[in-house]
Write an enzyme that holds these catalytic residues in place. Structure first.
Site, PDB file in Angstrom:
ATOM      1  N   LEU A  35     -10.507  16.347   0.190  1.00  0.00           N
ATOM      2  CA  LEU A  35      -9.272  16.844  -0.444  1.00  0.00           C
ATOM      3  C   LEU A  35      -8.039  16.699   0.456  1.00  0.00           C
ATOM      4  CD1 LEU A  35     -10.523  19.961  -2.491  1.00  0.00           C
ATOM      5  CD2 LEU A  35     -10.355  17.574  -3.187  1.00  0.00           C
ATOM      6  N   PHE A  76     -15.075   5.418  -2.400  1.00  0.00           N
ATOM      7  CA  PHE A  76     -13.614   5.283  -2.460  1.00  0.00           C
ATOM      8  C   PHE A  76     -12.933   5.855  -1.227  1.00  0.00           C
ATOM      9  CE2 PHE A  76     -14.775   5.607  -6.984  1.00  0.00           C
ATOM     10  CZ  PHE A  76     -14.099   4.518  -7.500  1.00  0.00           C
ATOM     11  N   THR A 120     -10.225  -4.481  -1.094  1.00  0.00           N
ATOM     12  CA  THR A 120      -8.814  -4.681  -1.415  1.00  0.00           C
ATOM     13  C   THR A 120      -8.392  -6.137  -1.253  1.00  0.00           C
ATOM     14  OG1 THR A 120      -6.576  -4.211  -0.574  1.00  0.00           O
ATOM     15  CG2 THR A 120      -8.370  -3.891   0.969  1.00  0.00           C
ATOM     16  N   TYR A 144      -5.039  -1.845   8.079  1.00  0.00           N
ATOM     17  CA  TYR A 144      -5.658  -1.364   6.834  1.00  0.00           C
ATOM     18  C   TYR A 144      -6.594  -2.438   6.263  1.00  0.00           C
ATOM     19  CZ  TYR A 144      -6.211  -0.472   1.874  1.00  0.00           C
ATOM     20  OH  TYR A 144      -6.753  -0.314   0.625  1.00  0.00           O
ATOM     21  N   LYS A 148     -10.928  -2.515   6.130  1.00  0.00           N
ATOM     22  CA  LYS A 148     -11.735  -2.715   4.912  1.00  0.00           C
ATOM     23  C   LYS A 148     -12.615  -3.959   5.041  1.00  0.00           C
ATOM     24  CE  LYS A 148     -10.230   0.478   1.926  1.00  0.00           C
ATOM     25  NZ  LYS A 148     -11.006   1.207   0.927  1.00  0.00           N
ATOM     26  N   GLY A 287       5.684  -7.431   6.383  1.00  0.00           N
ATOM     27  CA  GLY A 287       4.274  -7.598   6.031  1.00  0.00           C
ATOM     28  C   GLY A 287       4.008  -7.796   4.552  1.00  0.00           C
ATOM     29  N   ASP A 288       5.056  -7.857   3.721  1.00  0.00           N
ATOM     30  CA  ASP A 288       4.850  -8.045   2.280  1.00  0.00           C
ATOM     31  C   ASP A 288       4.746  -9.528   1.937  1.00  0.00           C
ATOM     32  OD1 ASP A 288       4.690  -5.575   1.090  1.00  0.00           O
ATOM     33  OD2 ASP A 288       6.819  -5.439   0.591  1.00  0.00           O
TER      34      ASP A 288
HETATM   35  N1  UDP Z   1       8.335  -2.259  -3.614  1.00  0.00           N
HETATM   36  C1  UDP Z   1       9.699  -2.104  -3.682  1.00  0.00           C
HETATM   37  N2  UDP Z   1      10.206  -0.838  -3.536  1.00  0.00           N
HETATM   38  C2  UDP Z   1       9.421   0.264  -3.329  1.00  0.00           C
HETATM   39  C3  UDP Z   1       8.018   0.084  -3.281  1.00  0.00           C
HETATM   40  C4  UDP Z   1       7.512  -1.195  -3.420  1.00  0.00           C
HETATM   41  O1  UDP Z   1      10.446  -3.066  -3.867  1.00  0.00           O
HETATM   42  O2  UDP Z   1       9.958   1.379  -3.184  1.00  0.00           O
HETATM   43  C5  UDP Z   1       7.754  -3.608  -3.787  1.00  0.00           C
HETATM   44  C6  UDP Z   1       6.941  -4.078  -2.584  1.00  0.00           C
HETATM   45  O3  UDP Z   1       7.767  -4.786  -1.696  1.00  0.00           O
HETATM   46  C7  UDP Z   1       5.883  -4.960  -3.235  1.00  0.00           C
HETATM   47  C8  UDP Z   1       5.706  -4.368  -4.624  1.00  0.00           C
HETATM   48  O4  UDP Z   1       6.836  -3.544  -4.846  1.00  0.00           O
HETATM   49  O5  UDP Z   1       6.385  -6.261  -3.394  1.00  0.00           O
HETATM   50  C9  UDP Z   1       4.447  -3.542  -4.747  1.00  0.00           C
HETATM   51  O6  UDP Z   1       4.417  -2.626  -3.674  1.00  0.00           O
HETATM   52  P1  UDP Z   1       3.363  -1.455  -3.593  1.00  0.00           P
HETATM   53  O7  UDP Z   1       3.688  -0.670  -2.361  1.00  0.00           O
HETATM   54  O8  UDP Z   1       3.319  -0.731  -4.887  1.00  0.00           O
HETATM   55  O9  UDP Z   1       1.962  -2.209  -3.433  1.00  0.00           O
HETATM   56  P2  UDP Z   1       1.456  -3.294  -2.370  1.00  0.00           P
HETATM   57  O10 UDP Z   1       1.522  -4.612  -3.075  1.00  0.00           O
HETATM   58  O11 UDP Z   1       2.323  -3.214  -1.167  1.00  0.00           O
HETATM   59  O12 UDP Z   1       0.044  -2.887  -2.113  1.00  0.00           O
END
Ligand code: UDP
Length: 333
Positions: A35, A76, A120, A144, A148, A287-288
């Protein structure tokens, strides 16, 4: 009667939707959740036993396995904040990689050989080829994803050594909530796009910041594959049946196969709510990757699973119902 199933992290977001579905199918479920991120109120079904504790607690696990003689484990319980994993990697390796070894040891000791694992798409890192198949190289770009992926490797070794059969389900972007609005997504802090867009609509946050508008995508914003949490839940039920039927260990992508941009999510939220999302455009988030989209065809061929909802409005609509409903998107704390 079939053996009970242990669901770790069953009071969390994806876990609770899965527990609800498994219980509705008449399966006997015991949830183990500390929790920290899970919510007591996310478990609706009275037939489900909630044990509050840690997956790394050897004595507790031995007691639970002794008492229930589980036939399978659905795992999970994990931490899932990518940014935090960069600043506090040991927390992620401890919780996501090391603690499950205690759980797996209990499984080995008690002869439980079926394991469904929340993996993931972050294990792929920034893939060169999209859509992503399971044979894409796994080169995670943060702790992360690595925490995984290491557990995926552990599972493969346990299969070779003592016949553990596992399904590594590599989720893309889990989203949406129960269609009836009774359970949903409640993270604290909330970092995910869809809830943040909706929080900007309710006024819980002042505005949504869009992370980057200069990606090589049609509208310049990032593209992801948003998969409804109840579709994910269904894949776990099918994976359990597949393994219970003697299926070999597998790794499956769980996504829709449809790429949706940040701007398209904002448009969907505006259409559904009838309101304008306050938006500010900011720089890229470190990192996106620009584009992550699943090729989900392997899950279809192996598990007979396919996402029922492919239009992102089908994810945004229940999420809006949850966040604008009586609970305002929050469980009691
Ligand atoms: N994103 C955004 N603003 C936010 C949160 C996320 O523009 O406040 C964008 C983020 O850069 C990514 C997409 O939304 O391209 C999905 O992000 P999320 O964190 O939901 O999931 P992730 O793909 O990172 O696991």
């Amino acid at each position: 009667m079939a053996s009970p199933i242990l669901v770790t992290g069953g009071a969390g977001y994806i876990g609770s939707h899965t527990v609800r579905m498994l219980a509705a199918q008449g399966r006997k479920i015991v949830v183990l959740d500390n929790l920290v991120f899970g919510h007591h109120d996310a478990i609706l079904d009275e037939s489900v036993e909630l044990v509050v504790g840690d997956i790394g607690d050897k004595q507790l696990l031995e007691e639970l396995f002794e008492k229930h003689r589980f036939g399978a484990v659905v795992h999970f319980a994990a931490y899932a904040y990518v940014g935090e994993s960069v600043t506090d990697p040991l927390k992620y390796y401890r919780n996501n990689t090391a603690a499950p070894l205690v759980l797996l040891q209990a499984m080995q000791d008690f002869g439980c050989k079926v394991f469904v694992f929340s993996s993931t798409c972050a294990t792929y890192g920034s893939p060169e080829i999209v859509p992503i198949t399971e044979s894409n190289p796994q080169r995670p770009i943060n702790p992360y994803g690595r925490s995984k992926l290491m557990l995926e490797w552990v599972l493969a070794d346990c299969d070779r050594a003592w016949g553990l059969r596992s399904a590594c389900l590599r989720y893309f972007n889990a989203s949406g909530s129960a269609e009836d609005g009774l359970i949903g997504e409640d993270h604290n802090p909330e970092t995910h796009l869809i809830p943040r867009v909706l929080m900007a609509l309710t006024g819980e946050i002042e505005y949504l910041e869009v992370f980057g508008t200069d990606y090589e995508t049609p509208d310049g914003t990032c593209i992801r594959d948003y998969i409804h949490v109840e579709d994910l839940a269904e894949a776990h039920a099918l994976a359990l049946d597949y393994l219970a039927g003697g299926g070999d260990s597998i790794q499956c992508n769980l996504g829709t196969g449809v790429g949706v941009s940040v701007k398209q999510i904002i448009d969907a939220a505006e259409e559904i709510s009838g309101k304008n999302v306050p938006v500010r455009y900011g720089p890229r988030r470190e990192g996106d990757p620009g584009m992550l989209v699943a090729d989900p065809s392997f899950a279809k061929s192996k598990l007979g699973w396919e996402a029922r909802r492919k239009d992102v409005r089908e994810m945004v609509r229940p999420a809006w119902k949850w966040i604008s409903g009586p609970r305002a998107g929050r469980y009691a704390r």
